[in-house]
Design a protein around this motif. Structure first.
Motif, PDB file in Angstrom:
ATOM      1  N   ASP A 147       0.753  -1.182  -0.032  1.00  0.00           N
ATOM      2  CA  ASP A 147      -0.086   0.037  -0.031  1.00  0.00           C
ATOM      3  C   ASP A 147       1.045   1.275   0.009  1.00  0.00           C
ATOM      4  OD1 ASP A 147      -2.768  -1.091   0.325  1.00  0.00           O
ATOM      5  OD2 ASP A 147      -1.598  -2.063   1.799  1.00  0.00           O
ATOM      6  N   LEU A 148       2.104   1.070   0.692  1.00  0.00           N
ATOM      7  CA  LEU A 148       2.737   2.405   0.565  1.00  0.00           C
ATOM      8  C   LEU A 148       4.610   1.712   0.614  1.00  0.00           C
ATOM      9  CD1 LEU A 148       3.576   5.301   0.631  1.00  0.00           C
ATOM     10  CD2 LEU A 148       3.627   4.899   2.922  1.00  0.00           C
ATOM     11  N   LEU A 149       5.281   2.130  -0.315  1.00  0.00           N
ATOM     12  CA  LEU A 149       6.677   1.767  -0.601  1.00  0.00           C
ATOM     13  C   LEU A 149       7.324   3.124  -0.382  1.00  0.00           C
ATOM     14  CD1 LEU A 149       9.249   0.194  -1.518  1.00  0.00           C
ATOM     15  CD2 LEU A 149       8.564   0.493  -3.691  1.00  0.00           C
ATOM     16  N   VAL A 150       8.319   3.085   0.673  1.00  0.00           N
ATOM     17  CA  VAL A 150       9.202   4.065   0.839  1.00  0.00           C
ATOM     18  C   VAL A 150      10.837   3.982   0.333  1.00  0.00           C
ATOM     19  CG1 VAL A 150      10.196   5.926   2.353  1.00  0.00           C
ATOM     20  CG2 VAL A 150       8.011   5.018   2.643  1.00  0.00           C
ATOM     21  N   HIS A 151      10.849   4.399  -0.813  1.00  0.00           N
ATOM     22  CA  HIS A 151      12.170   3.733  -1.592  1.00  0.00           C
ATOM     23  C   HIS A 151      13.323   5.092  -1.687  1.00  0.00           C
ATOM     24  CE1 HIS A 151      14.642   1.741  -4.508  1.00  0.00           C
ATOM     25  NE2 HIS A 151      13.788   0.583  -4.266  1.00  0.00           N
ATOM     26  N   ASP A 152      14.379   4.424  -1.539  1.00  0.00           N
ATOM     27  CA  ASP A 152      15.637   5.424  -1.846  1.00  0.00           C
ATOM     28  C   ASP A 152      15.584   6.113  -3.344  1.00  0.00           C
ATOM     29  OD1 ASP A 152      18.430   6.332  -2.518  1.00  0.00           O
ATOM     30  OD2 ASP A 152      19.225   4.535  -1.761  1.00  0.00           O
ATOM     31  N   ALA A 153      15.637   7.315  -3.371  1.00  0.00           N
ATOM     32  CA  ALA A 153      15.542   7.970  -4.465  1.00  0.00           C
ATOM     33  C   ALA A 153      16.675   9.346  -4.665  1.00  0.00           C
ATOM     34  CB  ALA A 153      14.287   8.506  -4.908  1.00  0.00           C
ATOM     35  N   THR A 154      18.023   8.818  -4.381  1.00  0.00           N
ATOM     36  CA  THR A 154      18.852   9.781  -4.121  1.00  0.00           C
ATOM     37  C   THR A 154      19.067  10.846  -5.266  1.00  0.00           C
ATOM     38  OG1 THR A 154      19.828   8.343  -2.403  1.00  0.00           O
ATOM     39  CG2 THR A 154      21.267  10.138  -3.071  1.00  0.00           C
ATOM     40  N   PHE A 155      19.259  10.229  -6.461  1.00  0.00           N
ATOM     41  CA  PHE A 155      19.658  11.019  -7.492  1.00  0.00           C
ATOM     42  C   PHE A 155      18.543  10.848  -8.715  1.00  0.00           C
ATOM     43  CE2 PHE A 155      23.382   9.251  -5.872  1.00  0.00           C
ATOM     44  CZ  PHE A 155      24.152  10.272  -5.554  1.00  0.00           C
ATOM     45  N   ALA A 156      18.796  11.970  -9.577  1.00  0.00           N
ATOM     46  CA  ALA A 156      17.773  11.900 -10.752  1.00  0.00           C
ATOM     47  C   ALA A 156      18.538  10.937 -11.859  1.00  0.00           C
ATOM     48  CB  ALA A 156      17.723  13.415 -11.402  1.00  0.00           C
ATOM     49  N   GLN A 157      17.976  10.839 -12.950  1.00  0.00           N
ATOM     50  CA  GLN A 157      18.130   9.871 -13.889  1.00  0.00           C
ATOM     51  C   GLN A 157      19.556  10.317 -14.476  1.00  0.00           C
ATOM     52  OE1 GLN A 157      17.051   6.943 -13.641  1.00  0.00           O
ATOM     53  NE2 GLN A 157      18.332   5.956 -15.508  1.00  0.00           N
ATOM     54  N   ASP A 158      19.849  11.382 -14.685  1.00  0.00           N
ATOM     55  CA  ASP A 158      20.943  11.989 -15.260  1.00  0.00           C
ATOM     56  C   ASP A 158      22.334  11.549 -14.558  1.00  0.00           C
ATOM     57  OD1 ASP A 158      20.709  13.940 -13.444  1.00  0.00           O
ATOM     58  OD2 ASP A 158      20.897  15.731 -14.791  1.00  0.00           O
ATOM     59  N   ARG A 159      22.307  10.947 -13.277  1.00  0.00           N
ATOM     60  CA  ARG A 159      23.152  10.568 -12.428  1.00  0.00           C
ATOM     61  C   ARG A 159      23.258   9.169 -11.943  1.00  0.00           C
ATOM     62  NH1 ARG A 159      26.487  14.520 -10.241  1.00  0.00           N
ATOM     63  NH2 ARG A 159      26.070  16.783 -10.726  1.00  0.00           N
ATOM     64  N   ALA A 160      22.726   8.565 -13.005  1.00  0.00           N
ATOM     65  CA  ALA A 160      22.476   6.888 -12.786  1.00  0.00           C
ATOM     66  C   ALA A 160      23.712   6.208 -12.437  1.00  0.00           C
ATOM     67  CB  ALA A 160      21.912   6.316 -14.145  1.00  0.00           C
ATOM     68  N   ASP A 161      24.967   6.950 -13.123  1.00  0.00           N
ATOM     69  CA  ASP A 161      26.046   6.311 -12.843  1.00  0.00           C
ATOM     70  C   ASP A 161      26.677   6.404 -11.352  1.00  0.00           C
ATOM     71  OD1 ASP A 161      26.345   5.474 -15.542  1.00  0.00           O
ATOM     72  OD2 ASP A 161      27.786   6.932 -16.407  1.00  0.00           O
ATOM     73  N   ARG A 162      26.379   7.521 -10.964  1.00  0.00           N
ATOM     74  CA  ARG A 162      26.863   7.931  -9.614  1.00  0.00           C
ATOM     75  C   ARG A 162      25.825   7.148  -8.607  1.00  0.00           C
ATOM     76  NH1 ARG A 162      30.330   9.374  -6.106  1.00  0.00           N
ATOM     77  NH2 ARG A 162      29.709  10.717  -4.278  1.00  0.00           N
ATOM     78  N   LEU A 215      12.061  14.776  -9.460  1.00  0.00           N
ATOM     79  CA  LEU A 215      12.309  13.360  -9.349  1.00  0.00           C
ATOM     80  C   LEU A 215      11.023  12.646  -9.144  1.00  0.00           C
ATOM     81  CD1 LEU A 215      14.687  13.757  -6.088  1.00  0.00           C
ATOM     82  CD2 LEU A 215      15.405  13.384  -8.556  1.00  0.00           C
ATOM     83  N   ALA A 216       9.628  13.621  -8.820  1.00  0.00           N
ATOM     84  CA  ALA A 216       8.584  12.851  -8.930  1.00  0.00           C
ATOM     85  C   ALA A 216       8.267  12.565 -10.335  1.00  0.00           C
ATOM     86  CB  ALA A 216       7.662  13.501  -8.223  1.00  0.00           C
ATOM     87  N   ALA A 217       8.570  13.462 -11.430  1.00  0.00           N
ATOM     88  CA  ALA A 217       8.048  13.356 -12.539  1.00  0.00           C
ATOM     89  C   ALA A 217       8.778  12.000 -13.297  1.00  0.00           C
ATOM     90  CB  ALA A 217       8.447  14.498 -13.378  1.00  0.00           C
ATOM     91  N   GLU A 218      10.136  11.882 -12.918  1.00  0.00           N
ATOM     92  CA  GLU A 218      11.054  10.761 -13.507  1.00  0.00           C
ATOM     93  C   GLU A 218      10.596   9.474 -12.998  1.00  0.00           C
ATOM     94  OE1 GLU A 218      15.017  11.467 -12.938  1.00  0.00           O
ATOM     95  OE2 GLU A 218      15.282  13.143 -14.196  1.00  0.00           O
ATOM     96  N   ALA A 219      10.017   9.445 -11.882  1.00  0.00           N
ATOM     97  CA  ALA A 219       9.577   8.186 -11.110  1.00  0.00           C
ATOM     98  C   ALA A 219       8.088   7.862 -11.879  1.00  0.00           C
ATOM     99  CB  ALA A 219       9.181   8.397  -9.807  1.00  0.00           C
ATOM    100  N   GLY A 220       7.323   8.966 -12.411  1.00  0.00           N
ATOM    101  CA  GLY A 220       6.026   8.780 -12.865  1.00  0.00           C
ATOM    102  C   GLY A 220       6.217   8.546 -14.251  1.00  0.00           C
ATOM    103  N   GLU A 221       7.220   8.465 -14.854  1.00  0.00           N
ATOM    104  CA  GLU A 221       7.527   8.174 -16.292  1.00  0.00           C
ATOM    105  C   GLU A 221       7.249   6.497 -16.544  1.00  0.00           C
ATOM    106  OE1 GLU A 221      11.182   9.323 -17.229  1.00  0.00           O
ATOM    107  OE2 GLU A 221      10.737  11.764 -17.553  1.00  0.00           O
ATOM    108  N   VAL A 222       7.446   5.732 -15.408  1.00  0.00           N
ATOM    109  CA  VAL A 222       7.427   4.547 -15.326  1.00  0.00           C
ATOM    110  C   VAL A 222       6.515   3.840 -14.523  1.00  0.00           C
ATOM    111  CG1 VAL A 222       9.682   4.088 -16.269  1.00  0.00           C
ATOM    112  CG2 VAL A 222       9.551   4.375 -13.969  1.00  0.00           C
ATOM    113  N   PHE A 223       6.091   4.714 -13.397  1.00  0.00           N
ATOM    114  CA  PHE A 223       5.008   4.221 -12.571  1.00  0.00           C
ATOM    115  C   PHE A 223       3.679   4.897 -12.574  1.00  0.00           C
ATOM    116  CE2 PHE A 223       3.736   4.647  -8.205  1.00  0.00           C
ATOM    117  CZ  PHE A 223       2.858   3.338  -7.825  1.00  0.00           C
ATOM    118  N   ASP A 224       2.701   4.441 -12.864  1.00  0.00           N
ATOM    119  CA  ASP A 224       1.348   5.215 -12.986  1.00  0.00           C
ATOM    120  C   ASP A 224       0.738   5.260 -11.667  1.00  0.00           C
ATOM    121  OD1 ASP A 224       0.387   2.681 -13.028  1.00  0.00           O
ATOM    122  OD2 ASP A 224      -0.450   2.656 -15.064  1.00  0.00           O
ATOM    123  N   GLY A 225       0.991   4.816 -10.654  1.00  0.00           N
ATOM    124  CA  GLY A 225       0.218   4.975  -9.402  1.00  0.00           C
ATOM    125  C   GLY A 225       0.563   6.157  -8.764  1.00  0.00           C
TER     126      GLY A 225
END
Length: 307
Positions: free
Chosen positions: A223-238, A278-288
């Motif tokens: 019902d609720l997932l609290v997940h690490d989201a330290t970086f935006a996608q342009d820092r995926a390597d980091r 960050l929310a927008a980038e997550a929303g690109e693949v998650f529609d909840g």
């Protein structure tokens, strides 16, 4: 079940975000997940109170544990005598003990340090459990799943009263708890008026981690997932180099697990004022539902069926 976000920053606090800490009020059971420096002040600021009997530590990096000595000292000043259990990854008990006693003193109340591996039950509460799940970080680490037991099915009062002629009273309670009754010369079985069991709520807190299949599996239908989201996608390597996740990766975990809502946390200071990104980038693949909580935000975790 109410979740209060006490600290949502990454390794370094900001004027707006403290280091990691999350408080859960589970029907009067008060649970603390991680305890970064300043967590006790956040607890005072946001009115959670200090009646915590269980502290769940994901890993021993400073931004997740440096608040423990101060919190325990405050408990001492408040004449606490109730025990507290600190749950921590396997192999870290000695380090936690050293942290607690770093100033040369020991708490005057019992402190139990419980080491956990993935799959271990940390807390077997009343109609719920908290268990450790596997995460992938740069040190020994676990996440946590709080899962409620199934609830009783809905009681069909209309059928009981109008079709079966059973008047309201003790017989209803007996049927609802699963016991047959005698009425008008026949045995009425519970399943005649009680629906199938309904699922309880599930809350998942990852701490710091790479996106992993283990987290996806543990978070299935949460019902609720609290997940690490330290970086935006342009820092995926980091993110990969430091064993963290990007917001988009967190969104993919949420999508793969089929969760209802995703909270992005452990936000790097570089995104101050840019959390919508960050929310927008997550929303690109998650529609909840996806959100980046501010410190102090409260979130009620609703039942899957809304009741």
């Amino acid at each position: 079940m109410r979740v209060t976000f006490l600290g949502t920053s990454g390794a370094v606090p900001t004027t707006q975000r403290n280091t990691s800490g999350l408080f859960v009020n589970k029907d009067g059971d008060y649970l603390l997940f991680d305890c970064g420096e300043g967590t006790q002040r956040q607890m005072m600021r946001f009115g959670t109170g200090f009646s915590v009997d269980h502290l769940f530590v994901t890993h021993l990096h400073g931004d997740h544990v440096l608040g423990i000595p101060g919190l325990l000292q405050t408990f001492d000043f408040n004449d606490r005598d109730a025990p507290i259990a600190i749950h921590t990854p396997a192999g870290t008990r000695g380090n936690v003990r050293q942290l607690i006693e770093a100033n040369g003193t020991k708490p005057s109340f019992p402190v139990r340090i419980n080491e956990l591996s993935a799959g271990d039950v940390a807390l077997d509460g009343e109609e719920y459990t908290v268990r450790a799940i596997a995460t992938t970080h740069r040190c020994a680490s676990v996440g946590y799943v709080l899962a409620e037991d199934d609830r009783k099915g809905r009681f069909d009062r209309e059928k009981a009263e109008e079709e079966l002629g059973i008047p309201p009273g003790p017989k209803y309670s007996k049927l609802h708890r699963g016991d047959p009754i005698e009425h008008d010369g026949r045995t009425v079985q519970p399943e005649e008026v009680v629906g199938p069991p309904r699922p309880g709520r599930t809350f998942v807190y990852t701490g710091d981690t790479r996106p992993t299949d283990a987290v996806v599996e543990a978070s299935a239908d949460a019902d609720l997932l609290v997940h690490d989201a330290t970086f935006a996608q342009d820092r995926a390597d980091r993110a990969q180099a430091t064993a963290h996740s990007t917001a988009r990766e967190a969104g993919q975990v949420a999508a793969d697990a089929g969760v209802r809502a995703l909270a992005l946390t452990h936000i790097s200071t570089r995104y101050a004022g840019q959390t919508d990104r960050l929310a927008a980038e997550a929303g690109e693949v998650f529609d909840g539902e996806v959100f980046v909580p501010e410190d102090g935000r409260e979130r009620e975790v609703a039942f899957p069926d809304g009741e």
